[in-house]
Write a protein that holds these residues in place. Structure first.
Motif, short mmCIF file in Angstrom:
data_model
loop_
_atom_site.label_atom_id
_atom_site.label_comp_id
_atom_site.label_asym_id
_atom_site.label_seq_id
_atom_site.Cartn_x
_atom_site.Cartn_y
_atom_site.Cartn_z
N ALA A 37 -12.50 9.00 6.74
CA ALA A 37 -12.35 9.36 5.33
C ALA A 37 -10.93 9.78 5.01
CB ALA A 37 -13.32 10.48 4.97
N GLU A 38 -10.28 10.44 5.95
CA GLU A 38 -8.95 10.98 5.74
C GLU A 38 -7.83 10.02 6.12
OE1 GLU A 38 -9.12 14.47 8.11
OE2 GLU A 38 -10.67 15.42 6.86
N HIS A 39 -8.17 8.92 6.80
CA HIS A 39 -7.13 8.01 7.30
C HIS A 39 -7.46 6.55 6.98
CE1 HIS A 39 -4.91 11.09 9.56
NE2 HIS A 39 -6.09 11.63 9.77
N PRO A 40 -7.36 6.18 5.71
CA PRO A 40 -7.61 4.79 5.35
C PRO A 40 -6.64 3.81 6.01
CG PRO A 40 -6.61 6.00 3.52
CD PRO A 40 -7.01 7.02 4.54
N GLU A 41 -5.45 4.30 6.36
CA GLU A 41 -4.49 3.42 7.04
C GLU A 41 -5.00 2.99 8.40
OE1 GLU A 41 -3.67 7.41 8.70
OE2 GLU A 41 -4.12 6.65 6.69
N PHE A 42 -5.76 3.85 9.07
CA PHE A 42 -6.33 3.51 10.37
C PHE A 42 -7.33 2.36 10.23
CE2 PHE A 42 -9.37 4.46 13.92
CZ PHE A 42 -8.49 4.23 14.97
N ILE A 43 -8.17 2.45 9.20
CA ILE A 43 -9.14 1.39 8.94
C ILE A 43 -8.43 0.08 8.63
CG2 ILE A 43 -10.97 0.63 7.37
CD1 ILE A 43 -11.68 3.59 7.00
N ALA A 44 -7.40 0.14 7.80
CA ALA A 44 -6.67 -1.07 7.41
C ALA A 44 -6.01 -1.73 8.61
CB ALA A 44 -5.62 -0.74 6.36
N PHE A 95 -18.09 0.84 8.48
CA PHE A 95 -18.54 -0.13 7.49
C PHE A 95 -18.53 0.47 6.09
CE2 PHE A 95 -21.77 -2.24 4.93
CZ PHE A 95 -21.46 -3.57 5.12
N PHE A 96 -18.94 1.71 6.00
CA PHE A 96 -18.99 2.38 4.70
C PHE A 96 -17.59 2.44 4.07
CE2 PHE A 96 -18.58 6.39 2.26
CZ PHE A 96 -19.51 6.13 1.26
N PHE A 97 -16.58 2.75 4.87
CA PHE A 97 -15.23 2.88 4.33
C PHE A 97 -14.53 1.53 4.18
CE2 PHE A 97 -15.87 7.20 6.07
CZ PHE A 97 -15.64 7.91 4.91
N SER A 98 -14.70 0.65 5.16
CA SER A 98 -14.01 -0.65 5.09
C SER A 98 -14.53 -1.53 3.97
CB SER A 98 -14.12 -1.38 6.44
OG SER A 98 -15.45 -1.73 6.71
N ASN A 99 -15.79 -1.30 3.57
CA ASN A 99 -16.41 -2.11 2.52
C ASN A 99 -16.74 -1.29 1.27
OD1 ASN A 99 -17.12 -4.91 3.92
ND2 ASN A 99 -17.46 -3.27 5.39
N ASN A 100 -16.08 -0.16 1.10
CA ASN A 100 -16.44 0.75 0.02
C ASN A 100 -16.29 0.12 -1.36
OD1 ASN A 100 -15.96 3.26 -1.87
ND2 ASN A 100 -16.94 4.02 -0.01
N HIS A 101 -15.24 -0.65 -1.55
CA HIS A 101 -15.00 -1.25 -2.87
C HIS A 101 -16.06 -2.29 -3.20
CE1 HIS A 101 -11.26 0.86 -3.38
NE2 HIS A 101 -10.78 0.37 -2.25
N THR A 102 -16.38 -3.16 -2.25
CA THR A 102 -17.37 -4.19 -2.52
C THR A 102 -18.77 -3.59 -2.67
OG1 THR A 102 -17.51 -4.61 -0.13
CG2 THR A 102 -16.08 -6.06 -1.42
N LEU A 103 -19.09 -2.59 -1.84
CA LEU A 103 -20.39 -1.93 -1.97
C LEU A 103 -20.52 -1.24 -3.32
CD1 LEU A 103 -20.68 -0.38 1.62
CD2 LEU A 103 -22.08 -2.23 0.69
N SER A 104 -19.44 -0.59 -3.75
CA SER A 104 -19.46 0.08 -5.05
C SER A 104 -19.68 -0.92 -6.18
CB SER A 104 -18.14 0.84 -5.28
OG SER A 104 -17.99 1.89 -4.34
N ALA A 105 -19.00 -2.07 -6.09
CA ALA A 105 -19.13 -3.09 -7.13
C ALA A 105 -20.53 -3.70 -7.14
CB ALA A 105 -18.08 -4.18 -6.91
N ILE A 106 -21.06 -4.00 -5.96
CA ILE A 106 -22.37 -4.65 -5.87
C ILE A 106 -23.48 -3.75 -6.38
CG2 ILE A 106 -24.11 -5.46 -4.21
CD1 ILE A 106 -21.73 -6.60 -2.57
#
Length: 217
Positions: free
Chosen positions: A109-116, A178-189
């Motif tokens: 949650a605190e490190h989106p750069e790590f996920i990217a 998965f929750f963080f890496s796909n947060n935008h698409t999950l939110s949209a869907i």
């Protein structure tokens, strides 16, 4: 008469400048690579963000790939150090496991750069990680902590005895990643802002309870 103050060696400022410059380049590289991936990242932009001459990238890291490897090593090293700082030995198994799962969630949650960076490196089939002896030898203490906590929980009758620590690690990481890496698409869907503070808190509780319930006998 007072003794004269000790003098810094003549090259001390230069050493300090080199360390500061490399640190600035690494931070700028993490930001640039996480935004644009290895292929899309520009050395010019990294140098500009760091406030240094582009040639210093090649002086300190030899190439764009050399800087990328150091950036990857830096983000992995940070999470490994934080894992080592988790002191769970004095906790009861259920509380210790709850803390472990919460740490995994909170770090992402605190490190989106790590996920990217991980997403891009997986897209490239871990080709850069495979070239780094440092990364391939960077064993995660998280596995050892999970294993010790599992064994303690089994001995006390609060955990099942058929759970493998490595598979548990992958499951814990996966449900949060998965929750963080796909947060935008999950939110949209689903038409719901899953990146909100309330949604994060709800998901965090769910992930912890989900893991603990899976471990109970």
């Amino acid at each position: 008469m007072a003794s004269p103050a000790p003098q810094n060696p003549p090259n001390a400022p230069a050493r300090r400048d080199a360390v500061a410059t490399q640190a600035a380049l690494i931070q700028a590289a993490i930001s640039e690579f996480s935004r644009n991936g290895f292929a899309g990242a520009r050395v010019d932009e990294i140098a500009r963000t760091a406030g240094v001459n582009k040639q210093l990238v090649y002086h300190y890291f030899n190439s764009k790939q050399g800087l990328y490897l150091v950036a990857l090593e830096s983000v992995y090293s940070e999470i490994r150090e934080k894992e080592k700082q988790l002191s769970l030995e004095a906790l009861e198994p259920l509380e210790a496991m709850s803390q472990l799962v919460a740490f995994s969630f909170d770090y992402l949650a605190e490190h989106p750069e790590f996920i990217a960076l991980l997403t891009d490196e997986n897209r490239n089939r871990a080709s850069h990680i495979l070239e780094s002896n440092v990364l391939r030898k960077m064993h995660s203490p998280f596995i050892d902590m999970l294993d010790a906590t599992l064994k303690q929980g089994v001995a006390r009758g609060v955990f099942r005895g058929d759970i493998d620590a490595l598979n548990l690690y992958i499951s814990i990481a996966g449900i949060s990643y998965f929750f963080f890496s796909n947060n935008h698409t999950l939110s949209a869907i689903f038409g719901k802002s899953l990146g909100s503070r309330a949604a994060l808190a709800q998901r965090r509780r769910h992930v912890i309870e989900f893991a603990l319930n899976a471990l109970r006998p």
